[in-house]
Design a protein around this motif. Structure first.
Motif, short mmCIF file in Angstrom:
data_model
loop_
_atom_site.label_atom_id
_atom_site.label_comp_id
_atom_site.label_asym_id
_atom_site.label_seq_id
_atom_site.Cartn_x
_atom_site.Cartn_y
_atom_site.Cartn_z
N PHE A 1 14.64 -1.96 6.29
CA PHE A 1 15.07 -1.80 4.91
C PHE A 1 14.26 -2.71 3.99
CE2 PHE A 1 19.50 -0.45 6.49
CZ PHE A 1 19.09 0.87 6.60
N ALA A 2 13.95 -3.92 4.47
CA ALA A 2 13.15 -4.85 3.68
C ALA A 2 11.76 -4.26 3.41
CB ALA A 2 13.04 -6.20 4.38
N GLU A 3 11.16 -3.69 4.44
CA GLU A 3 9.84 -3.06 4.27
C GLU A 3 9.92 -1.91 3.27
OE1 GLU A 3 8.61 -1.96 8.22
OE2 GLU A 3 8.40 -4.06 8.83
N ASP A 4 10.97 -1.11 3.38
CA ASP A 4 11.14 0.00 2.43
C ASP A 4 11.29 -0.52 1.00
OD1 ASP A 4 11.01 1.87 4.44
OD2 ASP A 4 13.17 2.24 4.52
N ALA A 5 12.09 -1.56 0.84
CA ALA A 5 12.31 -2.12 -0.50
C ALA A 5 11.01 -2.64 -1.08
CB ALA A 5 13.37 -3.22 -0.45
N VAL A 6 10.24 -3.35 -0.27
CA VAL A 6 8.96 -3.89 -0.75
C VAL A 6 8.00 -2.75 -1.09
CG1 VAL A 6 6.92 -5.25 -0.11
CG2 VAL A 6 9.21 -6.12 0.41
N SER A 7 7.93 -1.74 -0.23
CA SER A 7 7.04 -0.60 -0.50
C SER A 7 7.41 0.10 -1.80
CB SER A 7 7.11 0.41 0.65
OG SER A 7 6.60 -0.15 1.82
N GLU A 8 8.70 0.35 -1.99
CA GLU A 8 9.15 1.00 -3.22
C GLU A 8 8.86 0.12 -4.44
OE1 GLU A 8 13.18 2.44 -3.13
OE2 GLU A 8 12.94 3.23 -1.10
N THR A 9 9.04 -1.18 -4.27
CA THR A 9 8.78 -2.12 -5.36
C THR A 9 7.32 -2.11 -5.75
OG1 THR A 9 10.62 -3.54 -4.72
CG2 THR A 9 8.85 -4.57 -6.00
N ILE B 1 1.49 -11.73 -3.22
CA ILE B 1 2.95 -11.77 -3.37
C ILE B 1 3.71 -11.13 -2.20
CG2 ILE B 1 3.25 -9.61 -4.66
CD1 ILE B 1 4.88 -12.38 -6.24
N TYR B 2 3.04 -10.40 -1.33
CA TYR B 2 3.72 -9.61 -0.31
C TYR B 2 4.71 -10.41 0.53
CZ TYR B 2 4.84 -7.12 3.89
OH TYR B 2 5.55 -6.55 4.92
N MET B 3 4.29 -11.52 1.10
CA MET B 3 5.18 -12.27 2.01
C MET B 3 6.41 -12.80 1.28
SD MET B 3 4.32 -11.78 5.04
CE MET B 3 5.56 -12.81 5.75
N ASP B 4 6.25 -13.24 0.04
CA ASP B 4 7.41 -13.69 -0.73
C ASP B 4 8.38 -12.53 -0.97
OD1 ASP B 4 6.43 -16.28 -0.89
OD2 ASP B 4 5.54 -15.99 -2.88
N LEU B 5 7.82 -11.37 -1.30
CA LEU B 5 8.66 -10.20 -1.51
C LEU B 5 9.40 -9.82 -0.23
CD1 LEU B 5 6.21 -7.90 -3.56
CD2 LEU B 5 8.18 -9.17 -4.45
N TYR B 6 8.67 -9.80 0.88
CA TYR B 6 9.28 -9.39 2.15
C TYR B 6 10.36 -10.37 2.60
CZ TYR B 6 10.02 -8.16 6.98
OH TYR B 6 10.62 -7.83 8.16
N ARG B 7 10.07 -11.67 2.52
CA ARG B 7 11.07 -12.67 2.93
C ARG B 7 12.33 -12.55 2.09
NH1 ARG B 7 6.46 -16.19 3.94
NH2 ARG B 7 6.52 -16.81 1.78
N TYR B 8 12.15 -12.34 0.80
CA TYR B 8 13.30 -12.19 -0.08
C TYR B 8 14.09 -10.93 0.27
CZ TYR B 8 16.04 -11.12 -4.21
OH TYR B 8 17.07 -10.78 -5.04
N ALA B 9 13.41 -9.81 0.41
CA ALA B 9 14.08 -8.55 0.74
C ALA B 9 14.81 -8.65 2.08
CB ALA B 9 13.08 -7.39 0.75
N LEU B 10 14.18 -9.30 3.05
CA LEU B 10 14.82 -9.47 4.35
C LEU B 10 16.06 -10.35 4.24
CD1 LEU B 10 14.75 -8.89 7.38
CD2 LEU B 10 13.23 -10.87 7.64
N SER B 11 15.98 -11.37 3.41
CA SER B 11 17.14 -12.25 3.25
C SER B 11 18.31 -11.53 2.59
CB SER B 11 16.77 -13.50 2.44
OG SER B 11 16.60 -13.20 1.08
N VAL B 12 18.02 -10.60 1.70
CA VAL B 12 19.07 -9.87 1.00
C VAL B 12 19.60 -8.71 1.84
CG1 VAL B 12 19.56 -8.41 -1.00
CG2 VAL B 12 18.27 -10.52 -1.30
N LEU B 13 18.70 -7.95 2.44
CA LEU B 13 19.10 -6.73 3.13
C LEU B 13 19.43 -6.94 4.61
CD1 LEU B 13 16.51 -4.31 1.51
CD2 LEU B 13 18.97 -4.49 1.02
N LYS B 14 18.96 -8.04 5.18
CA LYS B 14 19.28 -8.40 6.56
C LYS B 14 18.74 -7.39 7.58
CE LYS B 14 23.53 -8.39 5.38
NZ LYS B 14 24.97 -8.37 5.42
N ASN B 15 17.73 -6.66 7.24
CA ASN B 15 17.17 -5.67 8.13
C ASN B 15 15.68 -5.51 7.82
OD1 ASN B 15 16.26 -2.71 8.43
ND2 ASN B 15 18.01 -2.88 9.82
N PRO B 16 14.81 -5.68 8.82
CA PRO B 16 13.37 -5.63 8.55
C PRO B 16 12.88 -4.27 8.06
CG PRO B 16 13.78 -5.77 10.91
CD PRO B 16 15.09 -5.97 10.22
#
Length: 180
Positions: free
Chosen positions: A49-57, A32-47
């Motif tokens: 922050f996206a990595e942080d969001a995925v890690s916390e998730t 699921i990682y890449m789907d999570l990362y692509r989604y987080a990047l699309s929402v947060l617009k910052n790689p």
């Protein structure tokens, strides 16, 4: 592999993870990682922050997977967690950050420019629109699944998606990426 057998395998990995199998959870993460990362990047617009969001998730999911009632709801469940993490990060951090992107590794300057234009057009959407389009495009959710994840009515989700995609199209036509 048939879709059902992939879903069955995913459900089995969730079952093992709920029983404490760390390797099974690791396999879920890889799936699921890449789907999570692509989604987080699309929402947060910052790689970053996206990595942080995925890690916390992933950490939250790992710690609470035993609370997941239906094994086949894992993907929806983890995207709801991610959506909440993205909202939290956006509300606490994004207001003071410019959102610069790192190099995506594109060889062609035109590809990189096109990608930047698409990213900029996407970033002009409001948070609700980015969430709805992100769940639809990057996670493959239906409007009914997005409605459950966001607490909106399916008809509202479809309206948000239609308006957002129309806005994206107009912006991309103006920039020359899409031609009539």
């Amino acid at each position: 592999m048939k879709k059902n057998s992939a879903a069955d395998e995913l459900s089995y990995l969730v079952k093992l993870s709920k029983e404490g199998d760390k390797e099974a959870f690791s396999m879920l993460y890889e799936y699921i990682y890449m789907d999570l990362y692509r989604y987080a990047l699309s929402v947060l617009k910052n790689p970053y922050f996206a990595e942080d969001a995925v890690s916390e998730t992933v950490l939250s999911a790992y710690n609470s997977i035993s609370n997941l009632r239906k094994n086949d709801a894992f993907k929806s469940w983890i995207f709801v967690i991610l959506t909440n993490k993205c909202k939290k990060i956006a509300s606490t951090t994004m207001n003071s950050y410019s959102g610069l992107f790192q190099d995506d590794g594109y060889n062609s300057m035109k590809d990189a420019c096109d990608r930047m234009i698409v990213r900029d057009a996407f970033s002009e959407l409001d948070m609700d629109s980015r969430i709805v389009v992100g769940l639809s495009v990057f996670a493959g959710f239906t409007s009914a699944e997005i409605a459950v994840a966001t607490g909106k009515k399916p008809s509202s989700v479809r309206s948000i998606k239609r308006r957002a995609l129309s806005s994206l199209r107009e912006n991309l036509e103006r920039s020359g990426i899409i031609y009539e």
